[in-house]
Design an enzyme around this catalytic site. Structure first.
Site, PDB file in Angstrom:
ATOM      1  N   GLU A 131       0.825  -1.209   0.000  1.00  0.00           N
ATOM      2  CA  GLU A 131       0.000   0.000   0.000  1.00  0.00           C
ATOM      3  C   GLU A 131       0.862   1.264   0.000  1.00  0.00           C
ATOM      4  O   GLU A 131       0.524   2.261  -0.654  1.00  0.00           O
ATOM      5  CB  GLU A 131      -0.948  -0.006   1.209  1.00  0.00           C
ATOM      6  CG  GLU A 131      -1.927  -1.171   1.233  1.00  0.00           C
ATOM      7  CD  GLU A 131      -2.725  -1.304  -0.059  1.00  0.00           C
ATOM      8  OE1 GLU A 131      -2.966  -0.262  -0.721  1.00  0.00           O
ATOM      9  OE2 GLU A 131      -3.088  -2.426  -0.422  1.00  0.00           O
ATOM     10  N   HIS A 134       1.906   2.131  -3.450  1.00  0.00           N
ATOM     11  CA  HIS A 134       0.908   2.908  -4.176  1.00  0.00           C
ATOM     12  C   HIS A 134       1.051   4.394  -3.858  1.00  0.00           C
ATOM     13  O   HIS A 134       0.929   5.252  -4.739  1.00  0.00           O
ATOM     14  CB  HIS A 134      -0.500   2.443  -3.807  1.00  0.00           C
ATOM     15  CG  HIS A 134      -0.925   1.173  -4.467  1.00  0.00           C
ATOM     16  ND1 HIS A 134      -0.799   0.954  -5.816  1.00  0.00           N
ATOM     17  CD2 HIS A 134      -1.493   0.051  -3.957  1.00  0.00           C
ATOM     18  CE1 HIS A 134      -1.270  -0.237  -6.121  1.00  0.00           C
ATOM     19  NE2 HIS A 134      -1.688  -0.815  -5.009  1.00  0.00           N
TER      20      HIS A 134
END
Length: 322
Positions: A131, A134
């Site tokens: 994550e 990202h």
């Protein structure tokens, strides 16, 4: 994926939104759709993170309320050279996670309570590193704008039966029917193109951040198996946001799931396993032999979730977080 390709895909989705507006209302509908598209993108830029987090009932976590998860994210952010994002928890039995926010300085990562229950500490680190990748790639803004536009196109398509009486529409009622069927499908195809590329890249960079590709590979296998068995009601009601999650949260109860926004899980795991091998294309694991930098406000408790596993029992065969 490259910024140029992302810009082209988003421009294509915006163009689709404008085309739907024209078919529904002619030149006037085109202008209205253009203004609405600009307003929606501006609104999504500043508020998409709050919208998505609110949509899934996420609550902000702190070092006091979720010390293990918070400390894992803090350590990974430091290793990745990123500002500390806000950390959120979602009360949901389906194990999953996503990142959102318009830039690294205003980013947030969210994990479900189901994820924390089934993963060990190394696997949680692998997921959170994914994550943060990202965030580092600025994928979070792209993902939220894509979700906003896809949802808007679906909304316009649903309105086609009521407002699709444009006399300038060369296809008449046939055009209206085509808009209803093809516009949401085209929007999903664009989401697929954006989502699949960014997932592969986030897997690669996330593995480099946490230092061990097999942590993420192991986590993905568990998440895929569990998410298929546990229903995520909020995601089913908001299928346009499915591409935000690390694994597909949908169970295929509607047409929006005909096209998967995630790469094949076997391919993702295979690529991570190849990275873990000598000469596999990865930069190699981070050197954990150096003492870990401790935060000033840190207490004496463990920095990662207590899974009951002995140090060194993770996939790497040693305890790099100690």
């Amino acid at each position: 994926m490259g910024y140029l390709r992302t810009a082209i895909l988003l421009a294509g989705m915006t163009g689709l939104f404008l085309a739907v507006g024209y078919l529904l209302g002619g030149s006037g509908g085109l202008v209205i759709a253009f203004v609405v598209a600009l307003a929606m993108n501006a609104f999504a830029y500043w508020n998409s993170d709050k919208m998505v987090l609110g949509m899934y009932g996420a609550r902000e976590a702190s070092r006091q309320s979720a010390p293990e998860l918070y400390d894992v994210v803090e350590e990974l952010a430091r290793r990745g050279g990123l500002p500390m994002p806000k950390v959120y928890l979602m009360d949901n039995d389906q194990p999953n996670a996503f990142a959102t926010g318009r830039n690294p300085e205003n980013a947030a990562v969210a994990a479900t309570t189901g994820l924390l229950r089934i993963l060990n500490r190394e696997e949680i680190a692998g997921v959170m590193a994914h994550e943060l990748a990202h965030v580092k790639n600025h994928d979070t803004l792209t993902m939220t704008i894509t979700a906003t536009l896809a949802g808007a196109i679906g909304m316009l398509a649903n309105f086609a039966l009521f407002f699709g009486n444009n006399r300038n529409n060369p296809l008449g009622i046939i055009g209206t029917i085509l808009v209803m069927i093809l516009a949401p499908m085209a929007a999903m195809l664009v989401q697929m193109a954006i989502s699949r590329s960014r997932e592969y890249e986030a897997d690669r960079i996330g593995a480099e951040i946490c230092g061990q590709p097999l942590w993420l590979a192991s986590a993905l296998g568990k998440l895929q198996h569990a998410s298929e068995r546990v229903l995520n009601e909020r995601a089913e009601r908001n299928p346009a946001t499915a591409h935000l999650f690390i694994v597909n949260p949908l169970h295929g109860r509607n047409m929006d799931n005909l096209f998967s926004t995630h790469p094949d899980m076997k391919n993702r795991i295979r690529r991570l396993e190849e990275m873990s091998r000598p000469g596999g294309g990865g930069k190699g694991p981070i050197d954990y032999s150096r003492p870990r930098q401790q935060p000033a406000s840190r207490s004496g408790r463990s920095s990662v979730p207590n899974t009951g596993r002995k140090p060194g029992s993770g996939s790497s065969g040693r305890d790099p977080w100690g």
